[in-house]
Each structure stands twice: as C-alpha cells, then as structure tokens.
Design an enzyme around this catalytic site. Structure first.
Site, PDB file in Angstrom:
ATOM      1  N   ASP A   1       0.850  -1.189   0.000  1.00  0.00           N
ATOM      2  CA  ASP A   1       0.000   0.000   0.000  1.00  0.00           C
ATOM      3  C   ASP A   1       0.886   1.239   0.000  1.00  0.00           C
ATOM      4  O   ASP A   1       1.335   1.705   1.041  1.00  0.00           O
ATOM      5  CB  ASP A   1      -0.929  -0.002   1.218  1.00  0.00           C
TER       6      ASP A   1
ATOM      7  N   HIS B   1       0.742   7.859   3.930  1.00  0.00           N
ATOM      8  CA  HIS B   1       1.518   7.207   4.990  1.00  0.00           C
ATOM      9  C   HIS B   1       3.013   7.540   4.920  1.00  0.00           C
ATOM     10  O   HIS B   1       3.799   6.975   5.680  1.00  0.00           O
ATOM     11  CB  HIS B   1       1.308   5.692   4.894  1.00  0.00           C
TER      12      HIS B   1
ATOM     13  N   ILE C   1       0.044   9.274   8.570  1.00  0.00           N
ATOM     14  CA  ILE C   1      -0.543   8.355   9.556  1.00  0.00           C
ATOM     15  C   ILE C   1      -0.184   6.913   9.193  1.00  0.00           C
ATOM     16  O   ILE C   1       0.206   6.627   8.059  1.00  0.00           O
ATOM     17  CB  ILE C   1      -2.083   8.505   9.643  1.00  0.00           C
TER      18      ILE C   1
ATOM     19  N   GLY D   1      -4.211   1.683   8.176  1.00  0.00           N
ATOM     20  CA  GLY D   1      -5.167   0.956   9.008  1.00  0.00           C
ATOM     21  C   GLY D   1      -4.807  -0.524   9.101  1.00  0.00           C
ATOM     22  O   GLY D   1      -4.857  -1.133  10.168  1.00  0.00           O
TER      23      GLY D   1
HETATM   24  C1  HDC Z   1      -9.044  -0.620  -3.416  1.00  0.00           C
HETATM   25  C2  HDC Z   1      -7.984  -0.011  -2.496  1.00  0.00           C
HETATM   26  C3  HDC Z   1      -8.591   0.636  -1.296  1.00  0.00           C
HETATM   27  C4  HDC Z   1      -7.593   1.102  -0.312  1.00  0.00           C
HETATM   28  C5  HDC Z   1      -8.240   1.766   0.877  1.00  0.00           C
HETATM   29  C6  HDC Z   1      -7.340   2.010   2.041  1.00  0.00           C
HETATM   30  C7  HDC Z   1      -6.092   2.821   1.734  1.00  0.00           C
HETATM   31  C8  HDC Z   1      -5.261   3.083   2.985  1.00  0.00           C
HETATM   32  O1  HDC Z   1      -3.944   3.486   2.583  1.00  0.00           O
HETATM   33  C9  HDC Z   1      -5.924   4.143   3.821  1.00  0.00           C
HETATM   34  C10 HDC Z   1      -5.644   3.982   5.259  1.00  0.00           C
HETATM   35  O2  HDC Z   1      -5.048   3.054   5.734  1.00  0.00           O
HETATM   36  S1  HDC Z   1      -6.295   5.215   6.293  1.00  0.00           S
HETATM   37  C11 HDC Z   1      -5.728   4.790   7.921  1.00  0.00           C
HETATM   38  C12 HDC Z   1      -6.690   3.997   8.724  1.00  0.00           C
HETATM   39  N1  HDC Z   1      -7.988   4.609   8.898  1.00  0.00           N
HETATM   40  C13 HDC Z   1      -8.168   5.725   9.641  1.00  0.00           C
HETATM   41  O3  HDC Z   1      -7.229   6.308  10.158  1.00  0.00           O
HETATM   42  C14 HDC Z   1      -9.588   6.198   9.826  1.00  0.00           C
HETATM   43  C15 HDC Z   1      -9.884   6.422  11.273  1.00  0.00           C
HETATM   44  N2  HDC Z   1     -11.311   6.748  11.467  1.00  0.00           N
HETATM   45  C16 HDC Z   1     -11.762   7.994  11.402  1.00  0.00           C
HETATM   46  O4  HDC Z   1     -11.009   8.943  11.213  1.00  0.00           O
HETATM   47  C17 HDC Z   1     -13.245   8.179  11.609  1.00  0.00           C
HETATM   48  O5  HDC Z   1     -13.797   7.098  12.296  1.00  0.00           O
HETATM   49  C18 HDC Z   1     -14.047   8.347  10.275  1.00  0.00           C
HETATM   50  C19 HDC Z   1     -13.536   9.616   9.546  1.00  0.00           C
HETATM   51  C20 HDC Z   1     -13.889   7.122   9.379  1.00  0.00           C
HETATM   52  C21 HDC Z   1     -15.503   8.508  10.594  1.00  0.00           C
HETATM   53  O6  HDC Z   1     -15.622   9.475  11.618  1.00  0.00           O
HETATM   54  P1  HDC Z   1     -16.783  10.551  11.625  1.00  0.00           P
HETATM   55  O7  HDC Z   1     -16.729  11.358  10.386  1.00  0.00           O
HETATM   56  O8  HDC Z   1     -16.695  11.268  12.931  1.00  0.00           O
HETATM   57  O9  HDC Z   1     -18.089   9.673  11.521  1.00  0.00           O
HETATM   58  P2  HDC Z   1     -19.017   9.193  12.711  1.00  0.00           P
HETATM   59  O10 HDC Z   1     -19.815  10.367  13.197  1.00  0.00           O
HETATM   60  O11 HDC Z   1     -18.204   8.413  13.696  1.00  0.00           O
HETATM   61  O12 HDC Z   1     -19.992   8.186  11.992  1.00  0.00           O
HETATM   62  C22 HDC Z   1     -20.973   8.634  11.055  1.00  0.00           C
HETATM   63  C23 HDC Z   1     -21.742   7.438  10.580  1.00  0.00           C
HETATM   64  O13 HDC Z   1     -20.855   6.542   9.907  1.00  0.00           O
HETATM   65  C24 HDC Z   1     -20.816   5.271  10.593  1.00  0.00           C
HETATM   66  N3  HDC Z   1     -19.440   4.781  10.515  1.00  0.00           N
HETATM   67  C25 HDC Z   1     -18.342   5.325  11.067  1.00  0.00           C
HETATM   68  N4  HDC Z   1     -17.269   4.570  10.726  1.00  0.00           N
HETATM   69  C26 HDC Z   1     -17.717   3.551   9.970  1.00  0.00           C
HETATM   70  C27 HDC Z   1     -17.119   2.449   9.351  1.00  0.00           C
HETATM   71  N5  HDC Z   1     -15.818   2.215   9.443  1.00  0.00           N
HETATM   72  N6  HDC Z   1     -17.888   1.585   8.670  1.00  0.00           N
HETATM   73  C28 HDC Z   1     -19.202   1.771   8.570  1.00  0.00           C
HETATM   74  N7  HDC Z   1     -19.839   2.802   9.144  1.00  0.00           N
HETATM   75  C29 HDC Z   1     -19.096   3.676   9.826  1.00  0.00           C
HETATM   76  C30 HDC Z   1     -21.286   5.575  12.003  1.00  0.00           C
HETATM   77  O14 HDC Z   1     -21.808   4.430  12.620  1.00  0.00           O
HETATM   78  C31 HDC Z   1     -22.355   6.587  11.706  1.00  0.00           C
HETATM   79  O15 HDC Z   1     -23.455   5.891  11.111  1.00  0.00           O
HETATM   80  P3  HDC Z   1     -24.958   6.299  11.355  1.00  0.00           P
HETATM   81  O16 HDC Z   1     -25.028   7.752  10.998  1.00  0.00           O
HETATM   82  O17 HDC Z   1     -25.737   5.402  10.445  1.00  0.00           O
HETATM   83  O18 HDC Z   1     -25.186   6.048  12.810  1.00  0.00           O
END
Ligand code: HDC
Length: 289
Positions: free
Chosen positions: A192, A197, A212, A215
């Site tokens: 990745d 990153h 960062i 994940g």
């Molecule tokens: C094909 C190739 C693809 C490659 C892809 C990956 C490439 C990689 O290089 C990328 C990475 O590794 S990124 C690093 C790892 N991830 C992160 O750091 C993200 C951390 N999480 C966040 O920042 C927040 O939770 C965040 C931002 C995710 C959400 O936070 P908020 O905006 O505050 O949202 P929140 O209010 O908590 O929730 C709103 C609604 O969404 C639902 N929800 C939250 N997280 C979810 C998730 N992971 N999956 C499903 N649903 C999710 C909540 O339940 C809420 O839903 P509802 O409104 O229905 O109640």
C-alpha cells in the site's frame, strides 16, 4: 459522478493472481514491528526463514508487495468508482481464514464491490474479496470498508447498525504494542504505497498533521499481539477478525489493546495511550480456536 453505485454493483468481479514468497511474509511482519526482540526464539519465528510462521492478516497484502512489482500507489481503481486518494480512509476490515496461509504460495483473488452505504457526509464502499488456491480450495474471504469523505448523500441505505459495546467488567488482558517512527515507511513496502503514509505534504492536504499509519498495519499489529499474548504464538488459531478503524494512529505512538475473552470469542478495543486513550480499533471481534 465519482461513484456510480449502479455501475459499481453491477460490475463483474475483478480477478488477479497473487504470488508471494517468504521474503514478502518477513517484510510484512517487519512492517508490523516484529523482530525487535530478535534473540527471543518465538519472535524470530516471524522474521527468519527457518520455521517461519505467517500471520493470517498477511492475507490482506498477499501478492501486492514491492517485490511483486508495485511502484505506484494503489488508487480507487474500481468499476464505477473514481475518487481522489485524499478523500478516502480505511474505515473497517474483516477477514475469515479457511486454511492456514503458507509461507510461500499462490492464490487467485476475486474482488467486487458488494455494497455502497450512504452516511450523508461520506459513502462507505464495501469491497469483498475471496481467495482460492490452485486447486480451487478456499483460502480466505475478506471485506474492506472504505470511507469516502464527501461522497454520501446519494439517497442510498446507511448500512447495518453495528454495536461497539465491550463488556462492562475489567479486561481479561491488556496488550501493549509500541510502534516506531519508521513503521509506516516499512509497512508500505508490503504494497500500500498511498502517500498518506509517507509524504508530509500529501498528509497535510488530506487533513492530517503528518503521515498516519496504515489501518491494515494497526490491524496486523493487534493480530500479532493477540497471537503472541493469548494464542501461544500459533497464528492458525485465529479464525476471523473484524474491526472498525475509529481513529488514526501516528507512527511512533502505542497501541494498547484491551481483550475480553468469552470462550472462543475475543472482544477487543485498541486505543492510543499517548492521546488519552483515544480509540483506534473499535467494533473489534476475533474468533479463535
Ligand atoms: C481498493 C484499495 C482501497 C484502499 C483503501 C485504504 C487505503 C489506505 O492506505 C488508507 C488507510 O489506511 S487510512 C488509515 C486507517 N484509517 C483511519 O485512520 C480512519 C480512522 N477513522 C476515522 O477517522 C473516523 O472514524 C471516520 C472519519 C472514518 C468517521 O468518523 P466521523 O466522520 O466522525 O463519523 P461518525 O460520526 O463516527 O460516523 C458517522 C456514521 O458513519 C458510521 N461509521 C463510522 N465509521 C464507519 C465504518 N468504518 N464503517 C461503517 N460505518 C461507519 C457511524 O456508525 C455513523 O453511522 P450512522 O449515521 O448510520 O449512525
């Protein structure tokens, strides 16, 4: 439109052949911080060819490492989906193992967009994959949830409401996994190459103070901590592992994982002690044998 939901869901699965060697496995484990205590024979088993063990979470990078020829960041190259990498975060991951992963091997991996959830401010793209060996025997299945900021509001379903509750009693075990400042730079060589990153300028434009950790690196670090600390170092005892990435971790910070055991089901919560216990992995469940 960056996401054409109908086109994404209607597309035929994409299929790729994955080949990996012991070097890919060792590099993956080093990217998770393995081998720091290299005089410990158990630790050596993650980073040395002799009696090499394979963490089940290696499934997520199998056949993708730099040694497989990857030189460009993986983009969102999915049918019906065209989103700038700055807008996506890994939101969640699940993995089920159907057979032990060999230290060197091949697999055929099929991927398809199984769902797109509408969270209003974001879309969650659910990408399902399944891997089989050369005889067609199932190796693993997994599901990635990709958080696409600003792509919601298209009138779709919100997806399942999943509980993040952990037991009210004190944790049965707390596992501490320090990471190094170079962690993401090593981990990215397993495939990745997202600049989020590694590249400070890119990270800033994506809304972060600095790069960062992936994940999937946190996912693997916690898996290793559980295998080492609770499963006698035997990776084949993990059957499945699902998490939500609830908060980002910066390289150099620590993952502190609380574990509650209920028979063969482990409930986990990984937090960052340097930031007042902010959650990093929630909704985390591992089935073991
Ligand atoms: C094909 C190739 C693809 C490659 C892809 C990956 C490439 C990689 O290089 C990328 C990475 O590794 S990124 C690093 C790892 N991830 C992160 O750091 C993200 C951390 N999480 C966040 O920042 C927040 O939770 C965040 C931002 C995710 C959400 O936070 P908020 O905006 O505050 O949202 P929140 O209010 O908590 O929730 C709103 C609604 O969404 C639902 N929800 C939250 N997280 C979810 C998730 N992971 N999956 C499903 N649903 C999710 C909540 O339940 C809420 O839903 P509802 O409104 O229905 O109640």
């Amino acid at each position: 439109m960056p996401i054409d939901v109908n086109a994404a869901l209607a597309a035929a699965p994409t299929v790729r052949e994955a080949t990996w060697t012991e070097r890919d496995v060792i590099l993956y484990h080093l990217g998770l911080g393995a081998g720091v205590n290299s005089l410990d024979p158990a630790e050596l088993g993650w980073v040395y060819e002799k009696n090499l063990r394979v963490l089940p979470t290696f499934a997520m990078v199998a056949g993708q490492g730099v040694s497989a020829g990857e030189t460009k960041p993986a983009g969102m190259n999915l049918p019906g989906i065209d989103i700038d990498l700055r807008r996506i975060l890994h939101g969640g991951q699940s993995l089920a193992l159907h057979a032990p992963i060999p230290a060197a091997g091949t697999a055929t991996i099929s991927s398809r967009v199984a769902d797109v959830w509408d969270k209003g401010k974001a879309a969650v793209i659910v990408l399902e994959q399944s891997a089989v060996d050369d005889e067609g025997n199932p190796l693993w299945t997994n599901s990635m949830q990709i958080w696409a900021r600003g792509e919601g509001g298209f009138g779709g379903v919100a997806g399942p409401d999943v509980s993040s509750a952990v037991p009210e009693r004190a944790a049965d075990k707390v596992l501490v996994s320090p990471t190094g400042p170079q962690q993401a730079l090593v981990y990215r060589l397993s495939g990745d190459l997202n600049p989020l990153h590694a590249d400070p300028e890119f990270a800033t434009t994506a809304g972060f103070d600095r790069p960062i950790l992936h994940g999937l690196a946190s996912y693997g670090i916690v898996c290793k901590a559980v295998v080492d600390g609770l499963l006698d170092g035997d990776p084949d005892r993990m059957q499945s592992f699902s998490v939500r990435f609830a908060g980002s971790l910066y390289p150099g910070e620590t993952l502190e994982t609380a574990v509650w055991r209920d028979g063969n089901r482990l409930t986990l919560l990984a937090t960052c002690p340097e930031r007042d216990g902010q959650p990093v992995l929630t909704h985390a469940v591992m089935e073991v044998r």
